[in-house]
Design an enzyme around this catalytic site. Structure first.
Site: not given
Ligand code: PGA
Length: 227
Positions: A8-10, A97, A150, A188
């Site tokens: 997930n590149w956001k 999300h 999540e 994380s």
């Molecule tokens: P993160 O993000 O690995 O930086 O915790 C996970 C997510 O938001 O799906």
């Protein structure tokens, strides 16, 4: 069953970064029957990702969008809808999300509408939830999607959730939605803590944010899964 592993590149990578990421990843990536890799870029990079994977003959990596419009095609400035995603060759979408719930105040109603858009247009969905009430609010729908737990405290903090807590949540979620639903974890995840989750039959995939910003750290996770 293969682990679904989503990068997930956001909103982290601009076009030039995404191009470099893909160049590197396509060189180091090795297909394996233990995982199905997905790249989830911003809308602006969907075309780049689908075409680069095709050109480099990396055909088993899929592409998901990070969001989808709840509307049918029409006058909705700024929106990107299911048919547009499907036409681009996008395989799936992340819906609900916690960053969308937090910053864009997405409600469960909207999330259900988005899920219906994806289901009606044969786009796979990963619906992200962080509390049980959100799972209850989804039961009107089918179990024809992936459910990702999540926990907010674990996202982007470096503090991954305790495996026991993840298992307990996913067990309850399956009881609510149906045993057949595929369940995942995100928060994380990195190449060090992923081993904690690999023993659980309830965890069939991962959403990886921070550790997917760099193609090497993302690929390190795949290496651990393949061992
Ligand atoms: P993160 O993000 O690995 O930086 O915790 C996970 C997510 O938001 O799906």
């Amino acid at each position: 069953m293969k682990y679904l592993v989503i990068a997930n590149w956001k909103m982290n990578l601009a076009h030039s970064d995404a191009t470099k990421w893909l160049d590197t990843f396509c060189n180091i990536y090795k297909p394996n029957d233990k995982y199905q890799v997905v790249i989830a870029p911003s809308f602006t990079e969907l075309e780049l990702v689908t075409s680069t994977l095709k050109n480099k003959n990396v055909l088993d990596v899929q592409v998901y969008a990070q969001d989808i419009s709840k509307f049918n095609p029409g006058a909705y400035t700024g929106e990107v809808g299911a048919i547009q995603l499907r036409d681009l060759g996008v395989n799936g979408v992340i819906i609900g999300h916690s960053e969308r719930r937090k910053y864009f105040k997405e409600s469960m109603n909207e999330i259900n509408e988005k899920l219906n858009q994806a289901l009606n247009n044969n786009i796979k969905s990963v619906v992200a939830v962080s509390v049980k009430e959100q799972v209850f609010a989804l039961v009107e729908n089918t179990n024809n999607f992936y459910l990702a737990f999540e926990p907010i405290e674990a996202i982007g903090t470096g503090q991954s959730e305790d495996t026991g807590k993840v298992n307990a949540f996913l067990k309850d979620a399956k009881q609510i939605i149906g045993e057949n639903i595929t369940t995942m974890y995100g928060g994380s995840v990195d190449s060090r803590n992923i081993r904690d989750y690999l023993g659980s039959t309830l965890i069939n995939g991962f959403i990886v944010g921070t550790a997917s910003k760099d193609p090497h750290t993302f690929n390190d996770i795949l290496t651990v899964i393949s061992e």
